[in-house]
Scaffold this motif. Structure first.
Motif, PDB file in Angstrom:
ATOM      1  N   GLY A 119      52.412  39.553  36.185  1.00 52.61           N
ATOM      2  CA  GLY A 119      52.408  39.160  37.714  1.00 52.61           C
ATOM      3  C   GLY A 119      52.467  40.341  38.669  1.00 52.61           C
ATOM      4  N   ARG A 120      52.468  41.797  38.312  1.00 56.33           N
ATOM      5  CA  ARG A 120      52.695  42.807  39.039  1.00 56.33           C
ATOM      6  C   ARG A 120      51.232  43.306  39.088  1.00 56.33           C
ATOM      7  NH1 ARG A 120      57.159  47.184  37.646  1.00 56.33           N
ATOM      8  NH2 ARG A 120      56.091  47.835  39.619  1.00 56.33           N
ATOM      9  N   TRP A 121      50.563  43.304  40.270  1.00 57.41           N
ATOM     10  CA  TRP A 121      49.021  43.823  40.443  1.00 57.41           C
ATOM     11  C   TRP A 121      49.074  45.167  41.134  1.00 57.41           C
ATOM     12  CZ3 TRP A 121      44.576  41.395  38.819  1.00 57.41           C
ATOM     13  CH2 TRP A 121      44.855  40.031  38.349  1.00 57.41           C
ATOM     14  N   PHE A 122      48.031  46.056  40.510  1.00 52.23           N
ATOM     15  CA  PHE A 122      47.864  47.365  40.800  1.00 52.23           C
ATOM     16  C   PHE A 122      46.246  47.492  41.071  1.00 52.23           C
ATOM     17  CE2 PHE A 122      51.943  47.512  39.047  1.00 52.23           C
ATOM     18  CZ  PHE A 122      52.523  48.499  39.673  1.00 52.23           C
ATOM     19  N   LEU A 123      45.819  48.087  42.233  1.00 52.62           N
ATOM     20  CA  LEU A 123      44.698  48.340  42.892  1.00 52.62           C
ATOM     21  C   LEU A 123      44.478  50.049  42.525  1.00 52.62           C
ATOM     22  CD1 LEU A 123      41.898  47.664  43.980  1.00 52.62           C
ATOM     23  CD2 LEU A 123      43.075  47.756  46.134  1.00 52.62           C
ATOM     24  N   PHE A 124      43.270  50.509  42.016  1.00 55.53           N
ATOM     25  CA  PHE A 124      42.906  51.687  41.917  1.00 55.53           C
ATOM     26  C   PHE A 124      42.751  52.400  43.378  1.00 55.53           C
ATOM     27  CE2 PHE A 124      40.622  55.746  40.845  1.00 55.53           C
ATOM     28  CZ  PHE A 124      41.616  56.326  40.103  1.00 55.53           C
ATOM     29  N   ASP A 125      43.152  53.170  43.769  1.00 57.33           N
ATOM     30  CA  ASP A 125      43.081  53.790  45.060  1.00 57.33           C
ATOM     31  C   ASP A 125      42.135  54.988  44.662  1.00 57.33           C
ATOM     32  OD1 ASP A 125      42.896  55.531  47.604  1.00 57.33           O
ATOM     33  OD2 ASP A 125      45.050  54.831  48.001  1.00 57.33           O
ATOM     34  N   THR A 126      40.923  55.036  45.236  1.00 53.65           N
ATOM     35  CA  THR A 126      40.091  56.059  44.735  1.00 53.65           C
ATOM     36  C   THR A 126      40.218  57.277  45.708  1.00 53.65           C
ATOM     37  OG1 THR A 126      38.285  55.085  46.315  1.00 53.65           O
ATOM     38  CG2 THR A 126      38.048  54.536  43.890  1.00 53.65           C
ATOM     39  N   THR A 127      40.837  57.194  46.823  1.00 52.20           N
ATOM     40  CA  THR A 127      41.000  58.444  47.762  1.00 52.20           C
ATOM     41  C   THR A 127      42.293  59.250  47.228  1.00 52.20           C
ATOM     42  OG1 THR A 127      40.507  56.864  49.654  1.00 52.20           O
ATOM     43  CG2 THR A 127      41.759  58.860  50.009  1.00 52.20           C
ATOM     44  N   GLY A 243      41.168  35.276  21.408  1.00 53.24           N
ATOM     45  CA  GLY A 243      42.079  36.256  20.481  1.00 53.24           C
ATOM     46  C   GLY A 243      41.477  37.627  19.964  1.00 53.24           C
ATOM     47  N   ALA A 244      40.632  38.282  20.994  1.00 54.70           N
ATOM     48  CA  ALA A 244      40.276  39.590  20.680  1.00 54.70           C
ATOM     49  C   ALA A 244      41.591  40.396  20.894  1.00 54.70           C
ATOM     50  CB  ALA A 244      39.483  40.058  21.663  1.00 54.70           C
ATOM     51  N   PRO A 245      41.665  41.455  20.069  1.00 51.44           N
ATOM     52  CA  PRO A 245      42.913  42.600  20.298  1.00 51.44           C
ATOM     53  C   PRO A 245      42.749  43.265  21.705  1.00 51.44           C
ATOM     54  CG  PRO A 245      41.323  43.384  18.833  1.00 51.44           C
ATOM     55  CD  PRO A 245      40.745  42.045  19.070  1.00 51.44           C
ATOM     56  N   ILE A 246      43.164  42.785  22.600  1.00 46.08           N
ATOM     57  CA  ILE A 246      43.472  43.062  23.862  1.00 46.08           C
ATOM     58  C   ILE A 246      44.512  43.698  24.290  1.00 46.08           C
ATOM     59  CG2 ILE A 246      42.833  42.911  26.206  1.00 46.08           C
ATOM     60  CD1 ILE A 246      40.759  40.631  25.556  1.00 46.08           C
ATOM     61  N   THR A 247      44.675  45.023  24.553  1.00 47.30           N
ATOM     62  CA  THR A 247      45.950  45.565  24.868  1.00 47.30           C
ATOM     63  C   THR A 247      45.954  45.946  26.560  1.00 47.30           C
ATOM     64  OG1 THR A 247      46.598  46.158  22.656  1.00 47.30           O
ATOM     65  CG2 THR A 247      47.879  47.264  24.288  1.00 47.30           C
ATOM     66  N   ILE A 248      46.909  45.495  27.383  1.00 46.35           N
ATOM     67  CA  ILE A 248      46.829  45.891  28.762  1.00 46.35           C
ATOM     68  C   ILE A 248      48.302  46.286  29.057  1.00 46.35           C
ATOM     69  CG2 ILE A 248      46.446  45.134  31.051  1.00 46.35           C
ATOM     70  CD1 ILE A 248      44.556  43.270  30.043  1.00 46.35           C
ATOM     71  N   GLU A 249      48.253  47.375  29.689  1.00 45.80           N
ATOM     72  CA  GLU A 249      49.676  47.892  29.958  1.00 45.80           C
ATOM     73  C   GLU A 249      49.848  48.592  31.454  1.00 45.80           C
ATOM     74  OE1 GLU A 249      52.228  47.751  28.069  1.00 45.80           O
ATOM     75  OE2 GLU A 249      51.681  47.061  26.225  1.00 45.80           O
ATOM     76  N   LEU A 250      50.873  48.786  31.971  1.00 44.18           N
ATOM     77  CA  LEU A 250      50.709  49.332  33.497  1.00 44.18           C
ATOM     78  C   LEU A 250      50.339  50.770  33.548  1.00 44.18           C
ATOM     79  CD1 LEU A 250      54.010  47.776  34.959  1.00 44.18           C
ATOM     80  CD2 LEU A 250      51.478  47.004  35.500  1.00 44.18           C
ATOM     81  N   PRO A 251      49.581  51.165  34.439  1.00 49.80           N
ATOM     82  CA  PRO A 251      49.121  52.607  34.440  1.00 49.80           C
ATOM     83  C   PRO A 251      50.282  53.440  34.813  1.00 49.80           C
ATOM     84  CG  PRO A 251      48.358  51.385  36.378  1.00 49.80           C
ATOM     85  CD  PRO A 251      48.932  50.245  35.423  1.00 49.80           C
TER      86      PRO A 251
END
Length: 276
Positions: A119-127, A243-251
């Motif tokens: 539930g914690r969302w992060f947007l990449f700031d290109t600046t 069911g693909a092996p997908i790993t997602i962690e906070l940056p």
């Protein structure tokens, strides 16, 4: 995040994935009889999707908003959106979102990259080239904030079976009507959505959702001109690699929002110089 239209669209990701079901004609479904209804097919598909722990997805959306003030000429704003992403259990997402101009140029805008964990969302700031935490994003992605991929409908029926990307699928069509009013009562809106859902015959997993929405929002302030906003939208959601092996962690290079419960740091105070 770039602006995406008026509040009617902002509610869309909620509205498209909820409702009530009504039975349709019969079909043969794993675990069900040959007289299974469309409602039973959808319910079995929801049960199958709950057990899925990961998949990849894509979303194509095009919509046009028209705004008319007191019966004046309508101003039309066509726009499109493309999303490519991955989902894993515990509300983990990694995706890119790109807006498309639907005018003469039709050129895509700059893509926005997102990562979410629980539930914690992060947007990449290109600046600044860091991941900035967002407060409460509204994103048109599957299972957003716990909503099911398979919507519940006011009316549903089974069509002839089909083959999608080489997979035999059940084809369920349906529709839903929604009416909403703002807390102050001056923003009534209606939405009608037609659906085509494609569900694997062997596993009942949702492969594709096609929806076509029409909606109207009327603003009637105590004083001033009445404003009517209409919306037409077409959306296609595709799911694969279940069911693909997908790993997602906070940056690691992320900037988090301040903790609202944290005790604020006292500001430094200066000792005044005594008068002479």
């Amino acid at each position: 995040m770039a602006p995406v239209g008026f509040r009617l669209w902002a509610c869309l990701t909620v509205a498209l994935l909820s409702g009530l079901g009504v039975a349709g004609c019969g079909a043969s479904v794993p675990g069900l009889g040959s007289d299974a209804t469309a409602d039973e097919v959808l319910a079995a598909a929801r049960d199958a999707m709950v057990k899925v722990e990961s998949y990849r997805f894509s979303i194509d959306v095009s919509w046009e908003q028209a705004v008319a003030v007191s019966d004046g000429p309508a101003e039309r704003s066509p726009i499109g959106l493309v999303v490519d992403g991955e989902w894993a259990k515990d509300d983990r997402y990694r995706l890119t979102q790109t807006y498309l101009g639907l005018g003469p140029s039709g050129e895509p805008g700059r893509p926005f990259s997102y990562v979410a964990v629980e539930g914690r969302w992060f947007l990449f700031d290109t600046t600044d080239e860091v991941w900035q935490e967002l407060g409460f994003p509204v994103l048109p992605v599957p299972r957003f904030r716990g909503r099911p991929e398979v919507p519940e409908l006011d009316e549903a029926w089974l069509l002839e079976d089909a083959v999608l990307d080489g997979v035999p699928v059940y084809h369920v069509a349906g529709r839903r009507h929604m009416t909403r009013t703002s807390d102050d009562g001056i923003f009534p809106s209606t939405m009608d959505v037609k659906y085509d859902l494609y569900l694997g015959r062997n596993d009942l997993l949702l492969r594709q959702t096609e929806s076509r929405l029409t909606g109207v929002e009327v603003t009637t302030p105590p004083e001033g001109a009445q404003t009517e906003r209409s919306l037409q939208q077409e959306e296609t959601i595709r799911l694969w690699d279940f069911g693909a092996p997908i790993t997602i962690e906070l940056p690691e290079d992320r900037v988090e929002l301040p903790d609202p419960d944290a005790t604020p740091t006292p500001l430094p105070t200066a000792t005044p110089t005594p008068l002479r």
